[in-house]
Design a protein around this motif. Sequence first.
Motif, short mmCIF file in Angstrom:
data_model
loop_
_atom_site.label_atom_id
_atom_site.label_comp_id
_atom_site.label_asym_id
_atom_site.label_seq_id
_atom_site.Cartn_x
_atom_site.Cartn_y
_atom_site.Cartn_z
N GLY A 212 0.81 -1.22 0.00
CA GLY A 212 0.00 0.00 0.00
C GLY A 212 0.84 1.27 0.00
O GLY A 212 0.32 2.36 -0.15
N ILE A 213 2.16 1.09 0.15
CA ILE A 213 3.05 2.26 0.14
C ILE A 213 3.87 2.22 -1.16
O ILE A 213 4.27 1.15 -1.61
N ARG A 214 4.11 3.38 -1.72
CA ARG A 214 5.00 3.47 -2.88
C ARG A 214 6.16 4.40 -2.54
O ARG A 214 5.94 5.46 -1.96
N VAL A 215 7.34 3.96 -2.90
CA VAL A 215 8.53 4.79 -2.68
C VAL A 215 9.09 5.12 -4.06
O VAL A 215 9.32 4.22 -4.87
N GLN A 216 9.29 6.40 -4.33
CA GLN A 216 9.86 6.80 -5.62
C GLN A 216 11.22 7.45 -5.38
O GLN A 216 11.37 8.21 -4.42
N MET A 217 12.16 7.10 -6.26
CA MET A 217 13.49 7.68 -6.13
C MET A 217 13.95 8.15 -7.50
O MET A 217 13.70 7.50 -8.51
N LYS A 218 14.63 9.27 -7.50
CA LYS A 218 15.15 9.78 -8.77
C LYS A 218 16.49 10.47 -8.53
O LYS A 218 16.62 11.27 -7.59
N ASP A 219 17.43 10.09 -9.36
CA ASP A 219 18.75 10.71 -9.28
C ASP A 219 19.39 10.51 -10.64
O ASP A 219 19.22 9.45 -11.25
N ASN A 220 20.12 11.49 -11.10
CA ASN A 220 20.64 11.36 -12.47
C ASN A 220 21.75 10.31 -12.59
O ASN A 220 22.13 9.94 -13.68
N ARG A 221 22.23 9.79 -11.41
CA ARG A 221 23.23 8.72 -11.49
C ARG A 221 22.65 7.34 -11.16
O ARG A 221 23.38 6.38 -10.97
N PHE A 222 21.33 7.26 -11.07
CA PHE A 222 20.68 5.99 -10.71
C PHE A 222 19.70 5.60 -11.80
O PHE A 222 18.81 6.39 -12.15
N LYS A 223 19.89 4.43 -12.38
CA LYS A 223 18.98 3.91 -13.42
C LYS A 223 18.75 4.94 -14.54
O LYS A 223 17.61 5.22 -14.91
N GLY A 224 19.84 5.52 -14.98
CA GLY A 224 19.76 6.47 -16.10
C GLY A 224 18.96 7.72 -15.81
O GLY A 224 18.46 8.37 -16.73
N GLY A 225 18.77 8.04 -14.54
CA GLY A 225 18.04 9.26 -14.18
C GLY A 225 16.53 9.11 -14.27
O GLY A 225 15.80 10.07 -14.10
N ASN A 226 16.06 7.88 -14.56
CA ASN A 226 14.61 7.67 -14.64
C ASN A 226 14.02 7.48 -13.25
O ASN A 226 14.64 6.86 -12.38
N LEU A 227 12.82 7.97 -13.09
CA LEU A 227 12.11 7.83 -11.81
C LEU A 227 11.84 6.35 -11.56
O LEU A 227 11.30 5.65 -12.41
N GLN A 228 12.27 5.86 -10.40
CA GLN A 228 12.03 4.46 -10.02
C GLN A 228 10.91 4.41 -8.97
O GLN A 228 10.94 5.19 -8.01
N THR A 229 9.95 3.51 -9.18
CA THR A 229 8.85 3.39 -8.21
C THR A 229 8.85 1.99 -7.63
O THR A 229 8.86 1.00 -8.37
N TYR A 230 8.87 1.88 -6.32
CA TYR A 230 8.87 0.58 -5.64
C TYR A 230 7.63 0.48 -4.76
O TYR A 230 7.32 1.42 -4.02
#
Length: 241
Positions: free
Chosen positions: A204-222
């Motif tokens: 029920g929780i989503r964590v989003q991370m974004k950084d230009n040095r992580f996964k090509g700078g694409n927004l990651q949602t977990y």
Amino acid sequence: MVGVSFIKILFMHPILLYEGCKQHPGADCISNGWTNGNRVFDCAGTLYIGDYTGGQQVSKTFSCLPDRKLIFSFTIAKFDSWDWEFVSVYRDNLLLGQISYGPYQGEQVCRLSYFPEIFEKKSFSFSSPIGKNSFQLLLEDNLQAHDEESWGFRDIKLQILNPCVDFYSECNFQGDLWRICAGNQTLFAKFVPFKIKSINILKGIRVQMKDNRFKGGNLQTYSSNQTCLDDFNFPKYQKEL
Ligand SMILES: *[C@@H]1O[C@H](CO)[C@@H](O)[C@H](O)[C@H]1NC(C)=O
Ligand SMILES: *[C@@H]1O[C@H](CO)[C@@H](O)[C@H](O)[C@H]1NC(C)=O
């Protein structure tokens, strides 16, 4: 140019921590894990945990972080002629509330007696204890006799209003812990204390991370546990000169 680095925590409100005896007629009511809960009563084709009378207790222990806001809810079944006796609901030794009915309240549904039944959803708000990682929920009646009056319950839910997300510096929830307990917020890189390797995420929780040095700078949602992420090293916050 440095891209914006952040972690965002989103959650639905509230989060389900536990549910039991939800099905129809109630296969999940039979083996439900409640202490003294290993019996069911069939009322017009629906199973209830119970029935109980004469001062019985049913309880279950739940793990939970300290000082969280929770809601405990269930459907109570009142069978036959209660005379304003009650079922009390406790968290550890703290009384959360009492449920009471009179003899003529409700309508005839399943017992072959003259007295009617009631099925009613009840909910109780409380906080988990400070300084402990678990608590017990307990239901107890002060009814008199089985041939006159009894109760059961089903559709049990435990929900949390302010869950936490745990970030760890090592895989498999090891190493240093960074815990964020406020929902729906964006945390910028300058507040992230270490390289994040694993994250404990409740359903029920989503964590989003974004950084230009992580996964090509694409927004990651977990939206579920991450046991071992690729290195996610937030850049140290630097004030522009
Ligand atoms: C958090 O945001 C999500 C998505 O925007 C929303 O559905 C949810 O209700 C919000 N939760 C709280 C507790 O405000
Ligand atoms: C996520 O990890 C925690 C901590 O190990 C565990 O208690 C929980 O059951 C896990 N959740 C899922 C959905 O696997």
